[in-house]
Design a protein around this motif. Structure first.
Motif, PDB file in Angstrom:
ATOM      1  N   SER A 121     -21.508  37.040  -8.780  1.00 26.93           N
ATOM      2  CA  SER A 121     -21.139  35.603  -8.779  1.00 26.93           C
ATOM      3  C   SER A 121     -21.362  35.087 -10.045  1.00 26.93           C
ATOM      4  CB  SER A 121     -21.837  34.377  -8.144  1.00 26.93           C
ATOM      5  OG  SER A 121     -22.779  34.682  -7.904  1.00 26.93           O
ATOM      6  N   THR A 122     -22.952  35.503 -10.441  1.00 25.90           N
ATOM      7  CA  THR A 122     -22.876  35.616 -12.384  1.00 25.90           C
ATOM      8  C   THR A 122     -22.287  36.503 -13.263  1.00 25.90           C
ATOM      9  OG1 THR A 122     -24.687  37.041 -12.223  1.00 25.90           O
ATOM     10  CG2 THR A 122     -25.273  34.592 -11.132  1.00 25.90           C
ATOM     11  N   GLY A 123     -21.580  37.300 -12.650  1.00 26.23           N
ATOM     12  CA  GLY A 123     -20.512  37.849 -13.375  1.00 26.23           C
ATOM     13  C   GLY A 123     -19.490  36.489 -13.883  1.00 26.23           C
ATOM     14  N   ALA A 124     -18.946  38.078 -15.920  1.00 27.18           N
ATOM     15  CA  ALA A 124     -18.809  36.900 -16.508  1.00 27.18           C
ATOM     16  C   ALA A 124     -16.762  37.282 -15.607  1.00 27.18           C
ATOM     17  CB  ALA A 124     -18.017  37.852 -17.848  1.00 27.18           C
ATOM     18  N   LEU A 172     -10.184  40.303  -5.578  1.00 26.12           N
ATOM     19  CA  LEU A 172     -11.028  40.521  -5.942  1.00 26.12           C
ATOM     20  C   LEU A 172     -12.635  40.957  -5.648  1.00 26.12           C
ATOM     21  CD1 LEU A 172      -8.883  38.870  -9.241  1.00 26.12           C
ATOM     22  CD2 LEU A 172      -8.654  41.164  -8.102  1.00 26.12           C
ATOM     23  N   ASP A 173     -12.237  39.885  -4.661  1.00 22.16           N
ATOM     24  CA  ASP A 173     -13.888  39.746  -4.290  1.00 22.16           C
ATOM     25  C   ASP A 173     -14.502  39.003  -4.600  1.00 22.16           C
ATOM     26  OD1 ASP A 173     -15.501  39.870  -2.108  1.00 22.16           O
ATOM     27  OD2 ASP A 173     -16.556  41.848  -1.956  1.00 22.16           O
ATOM     28  N   ILE A 174     -14.464  37.532  -5.049  1.00 23.34           N
ATOM     29  CA  ILE A 174     -14.524  36.632  -6.190  1.00 23.34           C
ATOM     30  C   ILE A 174     -14.818  35.170  -5.126  1.00 23.34           C
ATOM     31  CG2 ILE A 174     -14.111  35.093  -7.996  1.00 23.34           C
ATOM     32  CD1 ILE A 174     -12.834  37.617  -9.047  1.00 23.34           C
ATOM     33  N   SER A 175     -16.047  34.512  -5.050  1.00 24.01           N
ATOM     34  CA  SER A 175     -15.975  33.495  -4.460  1.00 24.01           C
ATOM     35  C   SER A 175     -15.117  32.283  -4.635  1.00 24.01           C
ATOM     36  CB  SER A 175     -17.705  33.400  -3.998  1.00 24.01           C
ATOM     37  OG  SER A 175     -17.683  34.608  -2.604  1.00 24.01           O
ATOM     38  N   ILE A 176     -14.669  31.287  -4.460  1.00 31.92           N
ATOM     39  CA  ILE A 176     -15.130  30.195  -4.885  1.00 31.92           C
ATOM     40  C   ILE A 176     -16.288  29.151  -5.052  1.00 31.92           C
ATOM     41  CG2 ILE A 176     -14.028  27.426  -4.747  1.00 31.92           C
ATOM     42  CD1 ILE A 176     -11.960  29.107  -6.286  1.00 31.92           C
ATOM     43  N   ASP A 177     -16.471  28.602  -7.071  1.00 33.46           N
ATOM     44  CA  ASP A 177     -17.887  27.923  -6.631  1.00 33.46           C
ATOM     45  C   ASP A 177     -17.927  26.715  -7.485  1.00 33.46           C
ATOM     46  OD1 ASP A 177     -16.591  27.640  -9.136  1.00 33.46           O
ATOM     47  OD2 ASP A 177     -17.920  29.068 -10.813  1.00 33.46           O
ATOM     48  N   ASP A 230     -16.425  36.402 -12.238  1.00 29.09           N
ATOM     49  CA  ASP A 230     -16.705  36.366 -11.525  1.00 29.09           C
ATOM     50  C   ASP A 230     -16.285  34.326 -12.219  1.00 29.09           C
ATOM     51  OD1 ASP A 230     -16.922  38.285 -10.076  1.00 29.09           O
ATOM     52  OD2 ASP A 230     -17.565  37.003  -8.815  1.00 29.09           O
ATOM     53  N   ILE A 231     -17.066  34.192 -13.070  1.00 27.50           N
ATOM     54  CA  ILE A 231     -16.969  33.177 -13.660  1.00 27.50           C
ATOM     55  C   ILE A 231     -16.048  32.365 -14.037  1.00 27.50           C
ATOM     56  CG2 ILE A 231     -17.981  31.279 -15.103  1.00 27.50           C
ATOM     57  CD1 ILE A 231     -21.423  32.515 -15.140  1.00 27.50           C
ATOM     58  N   PHE A 232     -15.338  32.782 -15.530  1.00 25.57           N
ATOM     59  CA  PHE A 232     -14.113  32.734 -16.064  1.00 25.57           C
ATOM     60  C   PHE A 232     -13.305  32.550 -14.868  1.00 25.57           C
ATOM     61  CE2 PHE A 232     -10.149  33.484 -17.522  1.00 25.57           C
ATOM     62  CZ  PHE A 232     -10.487  32.376 -19.060  1.00 25.57           C
ATOM     63  N   THR A 233     -12.920  33.237 -13.976  1.00 21.95           N
ATOM     64  CA  THR A 233     -11.546  33.225 -12.706  1.00 21.95           C
ATOM     65  C   THR A 233     -11.943  31.774 -12.669  1.00 21.95           C
ATOM     66  OG1 THR A 233     -11.778  35.916 -12.889  1.00 21.95           O
ATOM     67  CG2 THR A 233     -10.741  34.176 -11.129  1.00 21.95           C
ATOM     68  N   ASN A 234     -13.210  31.362 -11.645  1.00 23.20           N
ATOM     69  CA  ASN A 234     -13.091  30.154 -10.983  1.00 23.20           C
ATOM     70  C   ASN A 234     -12.709  29.904 -11.814  1.00 23.20           C
ATOM     71  OD1 ASN A 234     -14.614  29.932  -8.267  1.00 23.20           O
ATOM     72  ND2 ASN A 234     -15.668  32.092  -8.992  1.00 23.20           N
ATOM     73  N   ASP A 235     -13.116  28.678 -13.504  1.00 22.51           N
ATOM     74  CA  ASP A 235     -12.929  28.258 -14.480  1.00 22.51           C
ATOM     75  C   ASP A 235     -10.620  28.189 -14.266  1.00 22.51           C
ATOM     76  OD1 ASP A 235     -15.155  27.508 -14.365  1.00 22.51           O
ATOM     77  OD2 ASP A 235     -15.296  28.587 -16.177  1.00 22.51           O
ATOM     78  N   TYR A 236     -10.206  29.490 -14.289  1.00 13.10           N
ATOM     79  CA  TYR A 236      -8.825  29.511 -14.520  1.00 13.10           C
ATOM     80  C   TYR A 236      -8.272  29.308 -13.330  1.00 13.10           C
ATOM     81  CZ  TYR A 236      -4.633  31.973 -14.696  1.00 13.10           C
ATOM     82  OH  TYR A 236      -3.415  32.902 -14.508  1.00 13.10           O
ATOM     83  N   ILE A 237      -8.764  29.158 -12.162  1.00 11.47           N
ATOM     84  CA  ILE A 237      -8.363  28.839 -10.906  1.00 11.47           C
ATOM     85  C   ILE A 237      -7.610  27.154 -11.416  1.00 11.47           C
ATOM     86  CG2 ILE A 237      -7.672  28.713  -8.720  1.00 11.47           C
ATOM     87  CD1 ILE A 237      -8.359  31.846  -8.607  1.00 11.47           C
ATOM     88  N   MET A 238      -9.206  26.783 -11.475  1.00 13.61           N
ATOM     89  CA  MET A 238      -9.875  25.215 -10.899  1.00 13.61           C
ATOM     90  C   MET A 238      -8.708  24.687 -11.910  1.00 13.61           C
ATOM     91  SD  MET A 238     -13.374  23.175 -11.402  1.00 13.61           S
ATOM     92  CE  MET A 238     -13.328  23.673 -13.199  1.00 13.61           C
ATOM     93  N   TYR A 239      -8.768  25.659 -13.372  1.00 12.03           N
ATOM     94  CA  TYR A 239      -7.527  25.093 -14.191  1.00 12.03           C
ATOM     95  C   TYR A 239      -5.769  24.301 -13.858  1.00 12.03           C
ATOM     96  CZ  TYR A 239      -4.864  24.247 -18.484  1.00 12.03           C
ATOM     97  OH  TYR A 239      -3.626  23.792 -19.056  1.00 12.03           O
TER      98      TYR A 239
END
Length: 371
Positions: free
Chosen positions: A210-213, A359-364, A215-224
């Motif tokens: 969850s601290t990888g680039a 992608l096995d990424i959790s929403i933050d 994961d972090i960027f993907t959350n911001d991309y989808i939130m945008y």
């Protein structure tokens, strides 16, 4: 109920699933080169986008200086051209909300709308303001420039009077220059950080945690996409969440027919990034589409990446019928705005649920969508 930006939205989505051909999800990183994807993002998309945008913010600042030196209808029109060019270019960097863009509240300072016209007027009348305060986000940025060059007078001549014969003309000039200068200066801070140190930090953070680039960027991309494109540009003016249309909350409210163009530019930016398309080029590199295709991610018998791109095109086709002024669209035919909102929501599901599951990424960020 989104809490990351202090805004509350209520949306209902259906239950969906995302399946692979083998009936189960393999380890998402596998042999897919996440580092190469991060390099493509940084070197071919993010940094070039900021570089091009920085040129337009400098042009905007210079155009304000020219207008202040000779406030005329002709120079006002040139200033408006520079403002529109910069505002459109901003849409190409708006999804990149990481690094200095996050720590400096960059995007909030540049594009919280609607602008508080009353506060801006009070700032000028009192000649007392501090644009660095976190509470001043709706007193500056592109929405403030929009008000100051498009919202003060009913005609060009009336607008020019605020910068010439008005008792506070000198303060109007200074405030406009301060706003444009701050847009340019903050942009330089973000761009310089990417070009000096943050680029290497970003591309080397290939962790699948969850601290990888990624994961972090993907959350911001989808939130945008979900909160600022779907909701901010379309849903809120259309009243999709509270049932009451609010045309006054449209982006670029005082401009003549710019809001649709801004929205479509943002939509293209999001889709191009999904496909790894190089900024202002014909090439492409690894991004979400290639990642999903590598994982052979299928939904309902079709490739998930194809479904997402198909829905982007459906959104674009439906959006083509919108009025150039989205506030006017809300006033005259809000049904179409709501239909566009619903079309945008379909890709929220595909991106936020299906893609993230693959992608096995959790929403933050926290919401109450039921997803």
């Amino acid at each position: 109920m989104f809490k990351k930006l202090g805004i509350i939205f209520f949306v209902v989505v259906g239950v969906v699933s995302c399946n692979s051909d083998d009936g189960g999800k393999e380890s998402p990183e596998g042999s897919f080169d996440r580092g190469a994807m991060l390099v493509n993002w940084a070197d071919n998309i993010i940094i070039p986008s900021y570089e091009a945008f920085a040129e337009t913010t400098e042009d905007l600042k210079n155009s304000v200086a020219v207008f202040n030196g000779d406030p005329s209808a002709e120079n006002l029109e040139s200033l408006r051209d520079a403002y529109e060019e910069a505002y459109l270019a901003y849409q190409t960097v708006a999804p990149f909300r990481i690094g200095k863009a996050e720590s400096t509240n960059y995007h909030r300072f540049l594009n919280i709308y609607p602008a508080s016209a009353a506060t801006i007027q009070n700032n000028i009348e009192s000649n007392s303001y501090n644009l660095e305060l976190p509470s001043s986000v709706d007193e500056q940025g592109f929405p403030a420039v929009d008000f100051l060059i498009n919202g003060l007078g009913a005609t060009d001549a009336a607008t020019v009077e605020f910068y010439t014969s008005n008792g506070n003309a000198a303060v109007y000039q200074q405030y406009l220059l301060d706003v444009a200068t701050r847009i340019d200066a903050l942009t330089d801070v973000v761009l310089n950080d990417w070009k000096t140190s943050y680029r290497d930090v970003f591309v080397n953070n290939t962790s699948s945690s969850s601290t990888g680039a990624v994961d972090i960027f993907t959350n911001d991309y989808i939130m945008y996409y979900e909160m600022l494109l779907r909701s901010g540009k379309i849903g809120i003016p259309a009243g999709a969440f509270i049932g009451n249309p609010a045309p006054e909350t449209a982006e670029a409210y005082y401009s003549d027919g710019l809001s649709k163009e801004l929205y479509l530019k943002a939509l293209t930016t999001v889709q191009d990034f999904f496909n790894g398309k190089h900024f202002n080029g014909s090439g492409s590199g690894p991004s979400y589409k290639q990642y999903l295709d590598y994982l052979n991610t299928v939904k309902g018998g079709a490739d998930l990446s194809a479904l997402i791109n198909e829905q982007f095109e459906n959104i674009r086709e439906l959006s083509s019928g919108l009025d150039p002024d989205l506030a006017e669209q809300v006033r005259t035919n809000n049904t179409l705005m709501l239909q566009v909102f619903d079309a945008l929501q379909k890709n929220v599901v595909l991106l936020k649920i299906d893609m993230l599951q693959a992608l096995d990424i959790s929403i933050d960020y926290v919401d109450s969508d039921g997803d």
